[in-house]
Design an enzyme around this catalytic site. Structure first.
Site, PDB file in Angstrom:
ATOM      1  N   ASP A  46      -8.793  -1.177   3.756  1.00 37.06           N
ATOM      2  CA  ASP A  46      -8.570  -2.431   3.008  1.00 37.06           C
ATOM      3  C   ASP A  46      -7.075  -2.447   2.305  1.00 37.06           C
ATOM      4  OD1 ASP A  46     -10.031  -5.044   2.540  1.00 37.06           O
ATOM      5  OD2 ASP A  46      -9.708  -4.351   0.123  1.00 37.06           O
ATOM      6  N   ASP A  83     -11.296 -13.057   6.866  1.00 38.53           N
ATOM      7  CA  ASP A  83     -10.443 -13.807   5.971  1.00 38.53           C
ATOM      8  C   ASP A  83      -9.734 -14.765   6.601  1.00 38.53           C
ATOM      9  OD1 ASP A  83     -10.908 -11.762   4.066  1.00 38.53           O
ATOM     10  OD2 ASP A  83      -9.163 -10.395   4.817  1.00 38.53           O
TER      11      ASP A  83
END
Ligand code: GLC
Ligand code: CA
Length: 554
Positions: A200, A328
């Site tokens: 991430d 996302d």
């Protein structure tokens, strides 16, 4: 070019909260995943990337971790995880974990200690600074989720840095103890037998010491030069590689906002000893008047220029990860294709062809293989995602822009589009849960669901299955050299791949218009590897139908 298993792999991303609920509490869980492994095996994928399943207060759906070595209560137990991993391995499926180490949750033990006093042994695990004064943060950096990136903490009258929500304080990677903790934790997971990490926002872990003000854009300062690809980023990744990654046969993919092809050659170079590949975002970052919130589609020539540049610049030097969507991003078919019923299936297959024929490891986001679409949001109350909720507040409720103007933009781009439950069948809540789902199911689940599509040989699902199988039989799909054709066309995305004596021609129509096309001479008489409709590819001049896609091989 080195041949490796992860270059040949197709990766499937699971967002556990929305994948499959096993116990009727409305929240997807690990047992739910185990129950669907056969489905994934049937689809043919090689690797599962699991979005975070660790203990978390869920301010950002698990991307705020309070214990890296425990499972989120709602998702199950460590035994459930071990069972899932063993069942996946039994089927020849590998499992890649999300590694979220730019920040922790503010409920992580380290942070709860860190905020207690300036002398606490965990103080330097995070980034603390004095404010300019009691009301003014240390600098003008903005959080990715709106507002300042600094939160004042009364206990010690100092500010801590959070590039995401204030419940996601940034770790201080310059502290060697932080690196030790992270590397030990990674080793612990590797020893458990996992098969890799998706890292991430890994391009953001190193910050400049000085932390000057950023350029003012939108509401807050653009801090990117000081914390994206920061001064020690490559040093830390090489250290991670040496101390952990190099010891295991695993794959790594870095989420690297702001990455360019030049930087990717460093992050994911064939010989740089950092990561195997990175996610770049140029092709999904078509920003408009409200930053990422925009309802425009790409001009095809621009989209092609970006993707072709990544294909060619990295060739032989670094490896691409290729994707249209993830947790996302909005749904691929709604964003790059055409989700009107007449064109949904054709355009979903067209997009899949265009992507899977490129060089790189393809990522499929859950539901993409069914051609799942964006959600028809009715009001801001429908949002569950912290980014969408905060953005609506910041732009609309502040009076900055009108609801009428902003609404089409936010519903087109909201992350919640990707987070509605996977549509398994035509029963209540699409078979995702027997309870009430944490986020509503897309009302189109009776037409679009896995049960119907696995039965129908012409479905989007079966088309994906075929593309995945073709990759296994045709190394040219993995290793062939890419060359773009017709770069000026606003209708067709056309390219070739070449490996030794073999050559592929990939033709995809990104519009709802018939478009004339001349098959290059070298492909006369070539055979058709896959196509999403019928056409006479034996002719020289053909009409490529709306959203048609075909691949010729010679
Ligand atoms: C990454 C994740 C996103 C998350 C953010 C903060 O961009 O993909 O979902 O909100 O990092 O962890
Ligand atoms: Ca559950």
């Amino acid at each position: 070019m080195k041949r490796t298993w992860w270059k040949e792999a197709v990766i499937y991303q699971i967002y556990p909260r929305s994948f499959m609920d096993s116990n009727g509490d409305g929240i997807g869980d690990i047992k739910g995943i185990t129950s669907r492994l056969d489905y994934l095996k049937y689809l043919g994928i090689d690797v599962i990337w699991l979005s975070p399943i660790y203990k978390s207060p869920n301010d950002d759906n698990g991307y705020d971790i309070s214990d890296y070595q425990a499972i989120m209560d709602e998702f199950g137990t460590m035994e459930d995880f071990d069972e899932m991993l063993a069942e996946a391995h039994k089927r020849g499926l590998r499992v890649v974990m999300d590694l979220v180490v730019n920040h922790t949750s503010d409920e992580h033990k380290w942070f709860m200690e860190s905020r207690k006093s300036k002398e606490n042994e965990y103080r330097d695990y995070y980034i603390w600074r004095e404010g300019k004064d009691a009301q003014t943060p240390p600098n003008n950096w903005g959080s990715c989720f709106s507002g300042s990136a600094w939160q004042y903490d009364e206990e010690t009258a100092m500010y801590y840095l959070h590039l995401f929500s204030k419940k996601q304080p940034d770790l201080n990677w310059d502290n060697p103890k932080v690196r030790d903790e992270v590397f030990n934790m990674m080793t612990w997971w590797c020893d458990k037998g996992i098969d890799g990490f998706r890292m991430d926002v890994i391009s953001m872990i190193s910050k400049t010491e000085e932390m000057p003000d950023g350029k003012v854009t939108d509401f807050y300062g653009d801090y990117s030069p000081y914390c994206i690809h920061g001064p020690n980023i490559h040093k830390y990744l090489r250290e991670m590689n040496e101390r952990v990654l190099s010891k295991y046969d695993i794959m790594t993919v870095g989420e690297t906002p702001g990455v360019t092809t030049e930087l990717a050659k460093q992050y994911a170079g064939e010989d740089t000893n950092e990561l195997n590949m990175v996610f770049q975002f140029e092709h999904v970052d078509n920003h408009g008047k409200y930053g990422k919130w925009d309802d425009k589609k790409w001009q095809l020539t621009k989209l092609k220029a970006i993707l072709s540049r990544w294909q060619m610049d990295l060739y032989g030097k670094a490896w691409n990860s290729i994707f249209w969507d993830n947790h996302d991003q909005p749904r691929a078919v709604s964003r790059f294709g055409d989700d009107r019923p007449k064109y949904r299936e054709a355009s979903a297959k067209m997009l899949a062809t265009c992507l899977h024929m490129m060089q790189g490891s393809p990522y499929i986001y859950q539901g993409e293989e069914l051609g799942m679409t964006n959600y028809p949001f009715q009001s801001p109350d429908d949002f569950r995602d912290i980014e969408s909720i905060n953005a609506y507040k910041e732009w609309c409720l502040s009076g900055q822009v009108s609801h009428e103007d902003f609404w089409p933009c936010i519903i087109f781009r909201s992350r919640d589009n990707a987070r509605t439950p996977v549509q398994w069948d035509e029963s209540d809540h699409a078979g995702f849960t027997s309870g009430t789902p944490w986020i509503p199911v897309n009302p189109n689940y009776k037409e679009i669901n896995a049960k119907a599509e696995t039965k129908d040989p012409n479905s989007v699902f079966h088309y994906y299955k075929k593309l995945i199988a073709l990759r296994k039989e045709n190394p040219i799909m993995v290793y062939g050299k890419y060359e773009p054709l017709m770069e000026d066309s606003e209708e067709l995305f056309v390219y070739t791949r070449t490996l030794d004596e073999q050559k592929l021609l990939v033709v995809t129509n990104f519009t709802d218009q018939d478009t004339a096309f001349t098959i290059p001479e070298e492909f006369t008489g070539a055979s058709c590897l896959i196509s999403n409709m019928e056409n006479d590819y034996g002719k020289n001049n053909i009409i490529v139908k709306p959203y048609e896609a075909f691949v010729l091989i010679r």
